[in-house]
Design a protein around this motif. Sequence first.
Motif, PDB file in Angstrom:
ATOM      1  N   SER A  99      17.886   2.712  16.727  1.00 20.81           N
ATOM      2  CA  SER A  99      18.553   3.972  16.413  1.00 20.81           C
ATOM      3  C   SER A  99      19.531   4.359  17.520  1.00 20.81           C
ATOM      4  O   SER A  99      20.247   5.344  17.398  1.00 20.81           O
ATOM      5  CB  SER A  99      17.513   5.077  16.237  1.00 20.81           C
ATOM      6  N   LEU A 100      19.565   3.568  18.599  1.00 22.85           N
ATOM      7  CA  LEU A 100      20.455   3.867  19.723  1.00 22.85           C
ATOM      8  C   LEU A 100      21.796   3.157  19.545  1.00 22.85           C
ATOM      9  O   LEU A 100      21.849   1.939  19.379  1.00 22.85           O
ATOM     10  CB  LEU A 100      19.801   3.424  21.034  1.00 22.85           C
ATOM     11  N   ASN A 101      22.878   3.920  19.595  1.00 23.97           N
ATOM     12  CA  ASN A 101      24.210   3.371  19.350  1.00 23.97           C
ATOM     13  C   ASN A 101      24.593   2.290  20.352  1.00 23.97           C
ATOM     14  O   ASN A 101      25.209   1.298  19.987  1.00 23.97           O
ATOM     15  CB  ASN A 101      25.260   4.475  19.349  1.00 23.97           C
ATOM     16  N   GLY A 102      24.272   2.476  21.628  1.00 24.60           N
ATOM     17  CA  GLY A 102      24.630   1.486  22.647  1.00 24.60           C
ATOM     18  C   GLY A 102      23.976   0.138  22.388  1.00 24.60           C
ATOM     19  O   GLY A 102      24.622  -0.906  22.476  1.00 24.60           O
ATOM     20  N   ILE A 103      22.693   0.162  22.066  1.00 29.01           N
ATOM     21  CA  ILE A 103      21.976  -1.081  21.788  1.00 29.01           C
ATOM     22  C   ILE A 103      22.509  -1.718  20.510  1.00 29.01           C
ATOM     23  O   ILE A 103      22.684  -2.932  20.440  1.00 29.01           O
ATOM     24  CB  ILE A 103      20.459  -0.824  21.712  1.00 29.01           C
ATOM     25  N   ALA A 132      25.503  -1.506  19.354  1.00 30.79           N
ATOM     26  CA  ALA A 132      26.806  -2.100  19.669  1.00 30.79           C
ATOM     27  C   ALA A 132      26.643  -3.433  20.391  1.00 30.79           C
ATOM     28  O   ALA A 132      27.368  -4.391  20.104  1.00 30.79           O
ATOM     29  CB  ALA A 132      27.629  -1.137  20.525  1.00 30.79           C
ATOM     30  N   VAL A 133      25.688  -3.516  21.315  1.00 34.06           N
ATOM     31  CA  VAL A 133      25.448  -4.764  22.046  1.00 34.06           C
ATOM     32  C   VAL A 133      25.057  -5.874  21.079  1.00 34.06           C
ATOM     33  O   VAL A 133      25.642  -6.965  21.095  1.00 34.06           O
ATOM     34  CB  VAL A 133      24.333  -4.573  23.103  1.00 34.06           C
ATOM     35  N   PHE A 134      24.092  -5.604  20.230  1.00 33.64           N
ATOM     36  CA  PHE A 134      23.615  -6.650  19.327  1.00 33.64           C
ATOM     37  C   PHE A 134      24.629  -6.978  18.230  1.00 33.64           C
ATOM     38  O   PHE A 134      24.707  -8.127  17.790  1.00 33.64           O
ATOM     39  CB  PHE A 134      22.252  -6.286  18.740  1.00 33.64           C
ATOM     40  N   SER A 135      25.417  -6.006  17.817  1.00 31.33           N
ATOM     41  CA  SER A 135      26.482  -6.300  16.848  1.00 31.33           C
ATOM     42  C   SER A 135      27.528  -7.216  17.471  1.00 31.33           C
ATOM     43  O   SER A 135      28.004  -8.158  16.830  1.00 31.33           O
ATOM     44  CB  SER A 135      27.135  -5.010  16.368  1.00 31.33           C
ATOM     45  N   MET A 136      27.871  -6.954  18.742  1.00 29.76           N
ATOM     46  CA  MET A 136      28.823  -7.806  19.443  1.00 29.76           C
ATOM     47  C   MET A 136      28.274  -9.234  19.584  1.00 29.76           C
ATOM     48  O   MET A 136      28.983 -10.214  19.378  1.00 29.76           O
ATOM     49  CB  MET A 136      29.123  -7.246  20.825  1.00 29.76           C
ATOM     50  N   LEU A 137      26.991  -9.338  19.895  1.00 29.30           N
ATOM     51  CA  LEU A 137      26.373 -10.659  20.039  1.00 29.30           C
ATOM     52  C   LEU A 137      26.334 -11.401  18.698  1.00 29.30           C
ATOM     53  O   LEU A 137      26.514 -12.620  18.657  1.00 29.30           O
ATOM     54  CB  LEU A 137      24.973 -10.529  20.632  1.00 29.30           C
ATOM     55  N   ASP A 173      11.503  -2.205  20.143  1.00 30.10           N
ATOM     56  CA  ASP A 173      10.801  -1.023  20.633  1.00 30.10           C
ATOM     57  C   ASP A 173      10.761  -0.957  22.155  1.00 30.10           C
ATOM     58  O   ASP A 173      10.614   0.113  22.738  1.00 30.10           O
ATOM     59  CB  ASP A 173       9.370  -0.992  20.090  1.00 30.10           C
ATOM     60  N   LEU A 174      10.882  -2.111  22.807  1.00 27.04           N
ATOM     61  CA  LEU A 174      10.825  -2.164  24.265  1.00 27.04           C
ATOM     62  C   LEU A 174      12.166  -1.874  24.925  1.00 27.04           C
ATOM     63  O   LEU A 174      12.226  -1.627  26.121  1.00 27.04           O
ATOM     64  CB  LEU A 174      10.339  -3.545  24.713  1.00 27.04           C
ATOM     65  N   LEU A 175      13.243  -1.920  24.153  1.00 27.38           N
ATOM     66  CA  LEU A 175      14.580  -1.736  24.700  1.00 27.38           C
ATOM     67  C   LEU A 175      14.944  -0.257  24.699  1.00 27.38           C
ATOM     68  O   LEU A 175      15.030   0.360  23.643  1.00 27.38           O
ATOM     69  CB  LEU A 175      15.594  -2.545  23.885  1.00 27.38           C
ATOM     70  N   LYS A 176      15.144   0.286  25.875  1.00 23.07           N
ATOM     71  CA  LYS A 176      15.409   1.723  25.995  1.00 23.07           C
ATOM     72  C   LYS A 176      16.885   2.054  26.155  1.00 23.07           C
ATOM     73  O   LYS A 176      17.307   3.165  25.907  1.00 23.07           O
ATOM     74  CB  LYS A 176      14.637   2.299  27.186  1.00 23.07           C
ATOM     75  N   ASN A 177      17.690   1.075  26.627  1.00 21.79           N
ATOM     76  CA  ASN A 177      19.123   1.332  26.807  1.00 21.79           C
ATOM     77  C   ASN A 177      19.892   0.025  26.661  1.00 21.79           C
ATOM     78  O   ASN A 177      19.296  -1.030  26.454  1.00 21.79           O
ATOM     79  CB  ASN A 177      19.395   1.996  28.161  1.00 21.79           C
ATOM     80  N   ASP A 178      21.221   0.124  26.782  1.00 24.11           N
ATOM     81  CA  ASP A 178      22.039  -1.063  26.564  1.00 24.11           C
ATOM     82  C   ASP A 178      21.820  -2.128  27.637  1.00 24.11           C
ATOM     83  O   ASP A 178      21.952  -3.316  27.365  1.00 24.11           O
ATOM     84  CB  ASP A 178      23.519  -0.715  26.414  1.00 24.11           C
ATOM     85  N   LEU A 179      21.451  -1.743  28.861  1.00 21.78           N
ATOM     86  CA  LEU A 179      21.165  -2.745  29.895  1.00 21.78           C
ATOM     87  C   LEU A 179      19.939  -3.570  29.522  1.00 21.78           C
ATOM     88  O   LEU A 179      19.908  -4.782  29.740  1.00 21.78           O
ATOM     89  CB  LEU A 179      20.962  -2.085  31.262  1.00 21.78           C
ATOM     90  N   ASP A 180      18.926  -2.918  28.959  1.00 19.62           N
ATOM     91  CA  ASP A 180      17.756  -3.661  28.484  1.00 19.62           C
ATOM     92  C   ASP A 180      18.153  -4.639  27.386  1.00 19.62           C
ATOM     93  O   ASP A 180      17.650  -5.764  27.326  1.00 19.62           O
ATOM     94  CB  ASP A 180      16.687  -2.705  27.946  1.00 19.62           C
ATOM     95  N   ALA A 181      19.049  -4.210  26.507  1.00 20.06           N
ATOM     96  CA  ALA A 181      19.513  -5.084  25.428  1.00 20.06           C
ATOM     97  C   ALA A 181      20.235  -6.299  25.993  1.00 20.06           C
ATOM     98  O   ALA A 181      20.023  -7.424  25.544  1.00 20.06           O
ATOM     99  CB  ALA A 181      20.430  -4.314  24.480  1.00 20.06           C
ATOM    100  N   TYR A 182      21.085  -6.072  26.997  1.00 13.16           N
ATOM    101  CA  TYR A 182      21.779  -7.200  27.622  1.00 13.16           C
ATOM    102  C   TYR A 182      20.792  -8.127  28.322  1.00 13.16           C
ATOM    103  O   TYR A 182      20.934  -9.344  28.269  1.00 13.16           O
ATOM    104  CB  TYR A 182      22.838  -6.717  28.613  1.00 13.16           C
ATOM    105  N   ARG A 183      19.799  -7.558  28.998  1.00 13.52           N
ATOM    106  CA  ARG A 183      18.797  -8.405  29.665  1.00 13.52           C
ATOM    107  C   ARG A 183      18.062  -9.269  28.653  1.00 13.52           C
ATOM    108  O   ARG A 183      17.795 -10.443  28.901  1.00 13.52           O
ATOM    109  CB  ARG A 183      17.809  -7.540  30.453  1.00 13.52           C
ATOM    110  N   HIS A 184      17.716  -8.676  27.521  1.00 13.84           N
ATOM    111  CA  HIS A 184      17.050  -9.442  26.465  1.00 13.84           C
ATOM    112  C   HIS A 184      17.971 -10.557  25.955  1.00 13.84           C
ATOM    113  O   HIS A 184      17.541 -11.693  25.779  1.00 13.84           O
ATOM    114  CB  HIS A 184      16.638  -8.523  25.319  1.00 13.84           C
TER     115      HIS A 184
END
Length: 163
Positions: free
Chosen positions: A26-30, A32-37, A85-96
């Motif tokens: 539900s977080l826009n930043g995350i 956007a990260v996964f859509s870009m990937l 559920d473990l990803l809280k922000n876009d940096l977590d998404a990038y780390r994943h």
Amino acid sequence: MKVLDFALQMEELGKNYYERLAAETSLNGIRAVFSMLAEEQQELYDTFQAMKRGASAHCNADSLALDRAWRNFGKIFAAGSGTIDLLKNDLDAYRHAIQVEADIVRFFEELASSENNAEARALINEIAAMERKAYRRVENIHDFVAAPKWQLSWGEFSNLNEF
């Protein structure tokens, strides 16, 4: 199994994985990260499709190692259930994403080292190089996004008093 067919399946699996993660958050930043990937996975898919259509000398290379490795590759993307559920922000998404891309690069490098067919090994190494570029791109974006948290210049001068 044909190496390029495997690469195409792999990119499609990766694209579906990132699209699923984007849809689950539900977080826009995350999102956007996964859509870009997912878009990057599509670009690699298009590249491999062009290689398959092209007259590359080893584009039809067959690999016995791929048949054995397919199950192991699927585990890279299967591990993502519940991850969002473990990803809280876009940096977590990038780390994943960095971890997933590192696993993919490692997979192809190990596969190339175990391949006996020279043509298939050359093609797998070429695919590994492309995946390494994708890994570096994600890593560079992560570093750029994380730079404000790592930058210490703001603190360098904060405790200077006039004498």
